[in-house]
Enzyme design. Sequence first.
Site, PDB file in Angstrom:
ATOM      1  N   ILE A   7       0.816  -1.213   0.000  1.00 55.51           N
ATOM      2  CA  ILE A   7       0.000   0.000   0.000  1.00 55.51           C
ATOM      3  C   ILE A   7       0.852   1.267   0.000  1.00 55.51           C
ATOM      4  CG2 ILE A   7      -0.114   0.121   2.536  1.00 55.51           C
ATOM      5  CD1 ILE A   7      -3.074   0.945   2.226  1.00 55.51           C
ATOM      6  N   LYS A   8       2.106   1.149   0.408  1.00 49.88           N
ATOM      7  CA  LYS A   8       2.951   2.336   0.557  1.00 49.88           C
ATOM      8  C   LYS A   8       3.326   2.990  -0.763  1.00 49.88           C
ATOM      9  CE  LYS A   8       3.290   2.309   5.087  1.00 49.88           C
ATOM     10  NZ  LYS A   8       2.847   3.419   5.927  1.00 49.88           N
ATOM     11  N   ASP A   9       3.082   2.300  -1.875  1.00 49.74           N
ATOM     12  CA  ASP A   9       3.301   2.945  -3.167  1.00 49.74           C
ATOM     13  C   ASP A   9       2.458   4.205  -3.290  1.00 49.74           C
ATOM     14  OD1 ASP A   9       4.903   0.791  -3.700  1.00 49.74           O
ATOM     15  OD2 ASP A   9       3.747   0.053  -5.410  1.00 49.74           O
TER      16      ASP A   9
END
Length: 376
Positions: A70-72
């Site tokens: 999700i950190k993208d």
Amino acid sequence: MRSRMTLSFVGVSVVATMVVPGHCYGTVRTWEHQAAVGRTPLVDLSSLADLPAGVSVYGKAEFSNPSGSIKDRIVEFILDEHERTGKLVRHSGQTIVAASSGNTAAALAMFSAMRGYQCKLITNRKTSQEKIQQLGAYGAEVIITASGVPVDSPEHYQNVETRLVAENPSWIGLNQYDNPLNPEAYYRTLGPELWEGTDGTITHFVAAGSTGGTVSGTARYLKERNPNIQIVMPDPLGSIFYDKWAHDRMVQPKSFEVEGVGKDSIPKALNLSYIDAMPRFSDEQAFSTSRLIARRLGMMVGGSAGGNVHAALELAKTLQGPAVVVAILCDSGTKYLSKIFNDQWMNAKGFKTDEAEGGVSWDHFKVGSLGYTDIL
């Protein structure tokens, strides 16, 4: 343009399809332009438990983002904003620094390789070997610090980022824990996706926190659309978030194994006023759920996703329909093959490996047990 040809191998004929260079379907672009972030699938997890009529549990498959987490979303958003304001210039070779438990680091390493930046990434010894190796694969410089040190220790990975940026004024700190662009990224992207993906029927949003950006930004968007949506932030045993939220007191953190959620300090990106419930979960509950998801649904997710799904399923069992519970599947289980999906590591840590699904340990499945005795 495609052409067919027949190949023969020891009496076996194979019809192969060739793609002739220069005649392709669609448009060929660089990976930088193909690596789409967001618009991840919603997957049905309801079969994992016996739920009341009209109650559904979905998972937002954030592990399908390009770097596997999700950190993208936040890294792309923060870099885009810095490029828009001229703070960063693509292919300039500027240096970006970030402290991370691994996933933000991987996203930054990937985007730095795409956009021509140098990056220095600080993590700690708790981070899985797979995540650390991913950083090196993208060409990042990795600094590994001690884990479990006090938050005011100069060896704490967040303090190393602060010091490096102070000592090198031309370097840019991502500052994910206190950066307002972190929750803003989720307000602009994840929140609308959940609302649209459920046709506005979402009743509960489940996301554990570390920086707090995911739960805070998404909660803000969802509650603007429907104030009755319940925001659930599971917290691992040992993290300090629960005591701060429930009792407004700071406690000493304790050791826990799940990565990427829970914390030893309160980040500025976290807004606890949005949280309606904060169930606590153990490492074993998180890891057992991750392993169950792999076996039952064929999806490899990490321990933070396991904690979210465990909490979502337990919550869903108490609800009356209609209800739509959405849990965040934060990252890919392939980042934890040496840990969560390794029976030796699980046993060494004292965690059960005999899942309810048949009660058979992964290590029992050897080639010989499947009827094969030789491997060519």
